[in-house]
Write an enzyme that holds these catalytic residues in place. Structure first.
Site, short mmCIF file in Angstrom:
data_model
loop_
_atom_site.label_atom_id
_atom_site.label_comp_id
_atom_site.label_asym_id
_atom_site.label_seq_id
_atom_site.Cartn_x
_atom_site.Cartn_y
_atom_site.Cartn_z
CD GLU A 186 -1.27 -5.94 5.66
OE1 GLU A 186 -1.87 -4.88 5.95
OE2 GLU A 186 -0.86 -6.20 4.51
CB CYS A 207 -0.98 -0.03 1.16
SG CYS A 207 -2.36 1.14 0.98
CG HIS A 266 -3.57 -3.46 3.34
ND1 HIS A 266 -2.60 -3.02 4.23
CD2 HIS A 266 -4.06 -2.35 2.73
CE1 HIS A 266 -2.51 -1.70 4.16
NE2 HIS A 266 -3.38 -1.27 3.26
#
Length: 238
Positions: free
Chosen positions: A207, A109, A205
């Site tokens: 994660e 990001c 994202h």
């Protein structure tokens, strides 16, 4: 490297306490994703960037606030742009040292946008106003189409869904970077990789889409972190 485990530096996010003091923090998902992939995450504290870059084997630049427009020669677009100059200054110093050592870098990001700007590209400051696209909602999922032969296609397939919580986005890729994936049908750059250096970035994202935060609407993003650590191991020089 520690006990044959790679050590990955993750610069801290930031905020301001009620007292006005600067606060450093980091969403747990970044460190968890790195640890679950088999490495040791180390959080930077906006101190000693050169020393930390030398101590660690690779760099993960995480998400966060907007990036300063003066870095790519523009004035602030509008009042939706909220930046964090101390963080950017720190991350630039780390990135400079890590690249000088030839170590691997992953951007997520804001991190993806920052790397692109550092290398000479630019971004949309406000994606909604400049391109008419809203990509900022924790519940939003949209389609990504990977470039044939890219690392994204190899790891995740040709078409898949991702999360979308970004206000800015890469506009022009820096010299040396090549497109790896774009959103569909609106063609926002969602991932890139460097032509010769161990650098890649993704706009979504990952994660938040693996391990404890797995989302069944999207692929498991753990392969991205495994791939990152493979790059780190090949280029850490240890």
């Amino acid at each position: 490297m520690w006990n044959d485990k790679l050590v990955i530096l993750i610069p801290s996010d930031s905020g301001v306490l009620a007292s006005g003091a600067r606060e450093l923090r980091s969403p747990a998902a970044y460190a968890r994703a790195v640890a679950m992939a088999g490495a040791i995450p180390v959080l930077g504290g906006e101190q000693c960037p050169e020393e930390l870059a030398q101590m660690c084997d690779g760099l993960l630049l995480a998400g966060g606030p907007d990036v300063e427009s003066e870095l790519f020669g523009e004035s602030v677009y509008n009042d939706t742009v909220h930046t964090d100059p101390p963080r950017t200054k720190y991350e630039y110093a780390i990135l400079k040292e890590v690249l000088a050592q030839g170590k691997a870098v992953m951007g997520i990001c804001r991190g993806e946008q920052l790397i692109n700007i550092y290398l000479g590209g630019d971004i949309y400051q406000d994606l909604a106003h400049q391109k008419g696209l809203f990509h900022s909602s924790y519940e939003l999922r949209h389609k990504v189409v990977a470039e044939p032969g890219s690392f994204v296609e190899r790891l995740l397939g040709h078409e898949f869904m991702v999360n979308s919580t970004h206000h800015q986005a890469v506009r022009k890729l820096a010299p040396g970077l090549k497109l790896a994936a774009k959103s569909a049908p609106d063609d926002v750059i969602e991932a890139y990789e460097h032509e010769s250096l161990p650098i890649f970035g993704v706009q979504w994202h990952p994660e938040r889409l693996t391990n404890l935060m797995r989302d069944e609407r999207t692929p498991d993003m753990a392969p991205l972190f495994t791939y990152f650590l493979e790059n780190v191991r090949q280029h850490c020089g240890k």
